[in-house]
Design an enzyme around this catalytic site. Structure first.
Site, mmCIF file in Angstrom:
data_model
loop_
_atom_site.group_PDB
_atom_site.id
_atom_site.type_symbol
_atom_site.label_atom_id
_atom_site.label_comp_id
_atom_site.label_asym_id
_atom_site.label_seq_id
_atom_site.Cartn_x
_atom_site.Cartn_y
_atom_site.Cartn_z
ATOM 1 N N CYS A 114 0.817 -1.226 0.000
ATOM 2 C CA CYS A 114 0.000 0.000 0.000
ATOM 3 C C CYS A 114 0.844 1.266 0.000
ATOM 4 O O CYS A 114 0.368 2.341 -0.331
ATOM 5 C CB CYS A 114 -0.953 0.003 1.191
ATOM 6 N N HIS A 260 -3.492 7.112 1.545
ATOM 7 C CA HIS A 260 -3.849 5.797 1.007
ATOM 8 C C HIS A 260 -5.236 5.440 1.549
ATOM 9 O O HIS A 260 -5.516 5.630 2.730
ATOM 10 C CB HIS A 260 -2.815 4.764 1.450
ATOM 11 N N ASN A 290 -10.103 -0.492 -1.172
ATOM 12 C CA ASN A 290 -8.659 -0.322 -1.035
ATOM 13 C C ASN A 290 -7.983 -0.937 -2.261
ATOM 14 O O ASN A 290 -8.021 -2.150 -2.451
ATOM 15 C CB ASN A 290 -8.215 -1.026 0.257
HETATM 16 O O1 UT7 Z 1 -4.204 -1.113 3.126
HETATM 17 C C1 UT7 Z 1 -3.295 -1.650 4.011
HETATM 18 C C2 UT7 Z 1 -3.678 -1.364 5.350
HETATM 19 N N1 UT7 Z 1 -4.920 -2.019 5.677
HETATM 20 C C3 UT7 Z 1 -5.640 -1.508 6.634
HETATM 21 O O2 UT7 Z 1 -5.283 -0.475 7.143
HETATM 22 C C4 UT7 Z 1 -6.844 -2.274 7.142
HETATM 23 C C5 UT7 Z 1 -6.902 -2.153 8.626
HETATM 24 N N2 UT7 Z 1 -7.951 -2.909 9.259
HETATM 25 C C6 UT7 Z 1 -9.267 -2.632 9.095
HETATM 26 O O3 UT7 Z 1 -9.620 -1.785 8.297
HETATM 27 C C7 UT7 Z 1 -10.267 -3.328 9.971
HETATM 28 O O4 UT7 Z 1 -9.582 -4.049 10.960
HETATM 29 C C8 UT7 Z 1 -11.239 -4.276 9.211
HETATM 30 C C9 UT7 Z 1 -12.171 -3.446 8.328
HETATM 31 C C10 UT7 Z 1 -10.459 -5.252 8.377
HETATM 32 C C11 UT7 Z 1 -12.086 -5.056 10.217
HETATM 33 O O5 UT7 Z 1 -12.815 -4.148 11.007
HETATM 34 P P1 UT7 Z 1 -12.850 -4.325 12.579
HETATM 35 O O6 UT7 Z 1 -13.693 -3.261 13.117
HETATM 36 O O7 UT7 Z 1 -11.428 -4.422 13.055
HETATM 37 O O8 UT7 Z 1 -13.633 -5.693 12.751
HETATM 38 P P2 UT7 Z 1 -13.154 -7.062 13.426
HETATM 39 O O9 UT7 Z 1 -12.166 -7.765 12.546
HETATM 40 O O10 UT7 Z 1 -12.734 -6.776 14.836
HETATM 41 O O11 UT7 Z 1 -14.489 -7.876 13.440
HETATM 42 C C12 UT7 Z 1 -15.635 -7.451 14.199
HETATM 43 C C13 UT7 Z 1 -16.743 -8.451 13.978
HETATM 44 C C14 UT7 Z 1 -16.326 -9.890 14.190
HETATM 45 O O12 UT7 Z 1 -17.419 -10.583 14.742
HETATM 46 P P3 UT7 Z 1 -17.484 -10.870 16.329
HETATM 47 O O13 UT7 Z 1 -16.272 -11.667 16.629
HETATM 48 O O14 UT7 Z 1 -17.476 -9.515 16.962
HETATM 49 O O15 UT7 Z 1 -18.772 -11.579 16.477
HETATM 50 C C15 UT7 Z 1 -16.075 -10.389 12.775
HETATM 51 O O16 UT7 Z 1 -16.234 -11.778 12.650
HETATM 52 O O17 UT7 Z 1 -17.216 -8.363 12.619
HETATM 53 C C16 UT7 Z 1 -17.125 -9.663 11.981
HETATM 54 N N3 UT7 Z 1 -16.767 -9.476 10.590
HETATM 55 C C17 UT7 Z 1 -17.663 -9.255 9.609
HETATM 56 N N4 UT7 Z 1 -19.000 -9.205 9.633
HETATM 57 C C18 UT7 Z 1 -19.617 -8.965 8.457
HETATM 58 C C19 UT7 Z 1 -15.525 -9.425 10.064
HETATM 59 N N5 UT7 Z 1 -15.603 -9.196 8.746
HETATM 60 C C20 UT7 Z 1 -16.914 -9.091 8.450
HETATM 61 C C21 UT7 Z 1 -17.633 -8.844 7.249
HETATM 62 N N6 UT7 Z 1 -18.983 -8.787 7.305
HETATM 63 N N7 UT7 Z 1 -17.012 -8.653 6.070
#
Ligand code: UT7
Length: 333
Positions: A114, A260, A290
């Site tokens: 990225c 980014h 992204n």
């Molecule tokens: O470009 C390079 C750099 N990349 C980044 O900077 C990305 C950085 N990370 C992020 O943007 C975020 O961490 C994500 C968007 C990837 C994830 O968001 P989050 O708020 O950190 O969610 P999480 O992974 O903590 O998941 C929260 C909940 C989980 O369920 P429980 O355990 O709370 O029941 C996940 O299983 O959301 C669930 N979940 C989803 N639900 C619906 C994870 N992905 C999805 C999805 N749809 N696609």
């Protein structure tokens, strides 16, 4: 004493629009979750047999050259940032050189995920400032969608990443008041495995896919989203403030930030840390997701098209991503 400036910007996005609702049919996700957690409403995915990383890059490059009122034949170097080259080797730089019908100009491939475009622009800037080249095409182009696991298991990444290409023409000048002022580049390989695509890795005992007794999951990208998020919100504002201060500016001097496009929550956090207005921060993640190395040049090109970048503005490009790598370019438009 030579300086380098962005003489023209261009971008290309594949025609196929993938909405959150469409993804909800393929996996257990929904529009509300994706929009709230990432800010993404739709992204573009390539059409096999139509789009390639090199031909998307060529379309973005032609637009950048038109905007720079520069002929293709005047390009004397290519610096191409991608982590998704059309072939494992050679890189996409030479394919772009062929596609544009350029003479045997050098084609340098950069792979810094990225942060790829920020690294690429700084390399091109050095080539120009040292008097080696005059007109460098700097590209960020990616096809991420073909590697994504579009099942519920892969939803953490599948809903975020998109395809596309952006380009700028970096030109030599002797005007000290315009162009790239500075670049800051960083890496920390201690976190290499937090956002990774492992295979086909060269250090495996066998690399022929059919012989690899490996977990197929390693052929798909993996991201520890929470960990990446935590570092991103620290590094983005840190490197932006650092490059401003190092060059005698404060955050109040910044006219436009082109970060980014990783996650709208990350962009909003940077905006609040730097006390910038909506108008001062470019965000198009809602429409593209992204796109890795392509995201900054696409956002820059759209901002220019929309008339948001004016002569004399102080502009900062900032990125963070896999590696971890991060960095910034500061420029006077
Ligand atoms: O470009 C390079 C750099 N990349 C980044 O900077 C990305 C950085 N990370 C992020 O943007 C975020 O961490 C994500 C968007 C990837 C994830 O968001 P989050 O708020 O950190 O969610 P999480 O992974 O903590 O998941 C929260 C909940 C989980 O369920 P429980 O355990 O709370 O029941 C996940 O299983 O959301 C669930 N979940 C989803 N639900 C619906 C994870 N992905 C999805 C999805 N749809 N696609």
């Amino acid at each position: 004493m030579f300086t380098s400036f962005i003489a023209g910007t261009g971008h290309y996005a594949p025609e196929r629009i993938i909405t959150n609702d469409y993804l909800s049919e393929l996996m257990d996700t929904n529009d509300a979750w994706i929009a709230e957690r990432t800010g993404i409403k739709e992204r573009r995915w390539f059409t096999p047999g139509v789009d390639t990383v090199a031909n998307m890059a060529a379309k973005a490059s032609r637009m950048a050259l038109d905007n720079a009122k520069t002929e293709v034949s005047e390009v004397d170097c290519i610096v191409f940032a991608t982590i998704t080259p059309d072939y494992y080797f050679p890189g996409s730089g030479v394919l772009l050189q062929r596609e544009l019908g350029l003479g045997s100009v050098p084609a340098l491939d950069i792979r810094n995920q990225c942060t790829g475009f920020v690294y690429a622009l700084s390399v091109a800037d050095q080539f120009i400032k040292t008097g080696v080249y005059k007109n460098i095409l700097v590209i960020g182009a990616e096809i991420q969608s073909s590697a994504l696991d579009i099942s519920t298991e892969g939803r953490g990444m599948a809903v975020i990443f998109g395809d596309g290409a952006g380009a700028v023409l970096l030109k030599r000048s002797e005007n000290p008041d315009k162009g790239i002022i500075d670049s800051k580049l960083y890496s920390d390989g201690n976190f290499a495995e937090e956002l990774i695509l492992k295979d086909p890795g060269s250090s495996r005992p066998k690399r022929k896919l059919e012989e690899l007794a490996l977990d197929l999951a390693d052929t798909r990208p993996y991201m520890n989203g929470n960990q990446v998020f935590k570092h991103a919100v620290q590094r983005f504002p840190e490197v932006t403030l650092e490059i401003l201060e190092k060059n005698g500016f404060t955050k109040n001097d910044l006219d436009l930030l082109v970060p980014h496009q990783a996650n709208l929550r990350i962009t909003n956090y940077i905006k609040s840390q730097l006390e910038l207005s909506d108008q001062q921060v470019v965000s198009n993640i809602e429409r593209y997701g992204n796109t890795t190395a392509a995201s900054i040049p696409i956002a820059l090109s759209e901002a220019w098209q929309e008339g948001r970048i004016k002569e004399g503005m102080l502009v900062c490009l900032t990125a963070f991503g896999s590696g971890f790598t991060w960095g910034a370019n500061l420029l006077r438009w």
